[in-house]
Design a protein around this motif. Structure first.
Motif, short mmCIF file in Angstrom:
data_model
loop_
_atom_site.label_atom_id
_atom_site.label_comp_id
_atom_site.label_asym_id
_atom_site.label_seq_id
_atom_site.Cartn_x
_atom_site.Cartn_y
_atom_site.Cartn_z
N SER A 21 0.65 -1.37 -0.32
CA SER A 21 0.23 0.04 -0.09
C SER A 21 0.41 1.43 -0.60
CB SER A 21 -0.85 0.07 1.36
OG SER A 21 -2.16 -0.81 1.39
N VAL A 23 0.17 5.62 0.41
CA VAL A 23 -1.16 6.20 1.09
C VAL A 23 -0.36 6.96 1.36
CG1 VAL A 23 -2.16 7.52 3.23
CG2 VAL A 23 -1.73 4.61 3.22
N THR A 78 -4.42 6.29 -1.89
CA THR A 78 -4.09 5.03 -1.07
C THR A 78 -3.91 4.55 -2.60
OG1 THR A 78 -4.68 4.77 0.42
CG2 THR A 78 -4.23 3.06 -0.15
#
Length: 124
Positions: A21, A23, A78
């Motif tokens: 991920s 962010v 994200t």
């Protein structure tokens, strides 16, 4: 200014999967095309893929095509990198990056903001 933070790296066995991920904070990344790169020890940084700002188009090099998938959730600020069928040679630090330039996605100098990276190790 955009700050990017990657997570989700770790140790995985060959053939396994990981989802990274990225962010964003500071401002929305919805207007940025988001790329993923990786760098293994002693090697140059390598392009892994890119998703357009709208999420409608993606672009991958042949080395990961069919195994890696990039997606994004602009509401969550994200971007994701799903990695399947991982190989030992995929071991590297993985970085996400943001660019406002659509073309030349594989050229790292086109990216304005970078995360600090997350380590992915593929080993039995």
């Amino acid at each position: 200014q955009v700050q990017l933070v990657e997570s989700g790296g770790g140790l995985v066995q060959p053939g396994g999967s990981l989802r990274l991920s990225c962010v964003g904070s500071g401002r929305s990344i919805s207007t940025y095309h988001m790329g993923w790169f990786r760098q293994a020890p002693g090697k140059e940084r390598e392009f892994v893929g890119r998703i357009s700002s709208t999420g409608l188009t993606t672009f991958y090099p042949d080395s990961v095509k069919g195994r890696f998938t990039i997606s994004r959730d602009n509401a969550k600020n994200t971007v994701y990198l799903q990695m399947n069928s991982l190989k030992p040679e995929n071991t590297a630090v993985y970085f996400c990056a943001a660019s406002q330039r659509y073309y030349s996605a594989a050229d790292d100098y086109n990216y304005d903001y970078w995360g600090q990276g997350t380590q992915v190790t593929v080993s039995s």
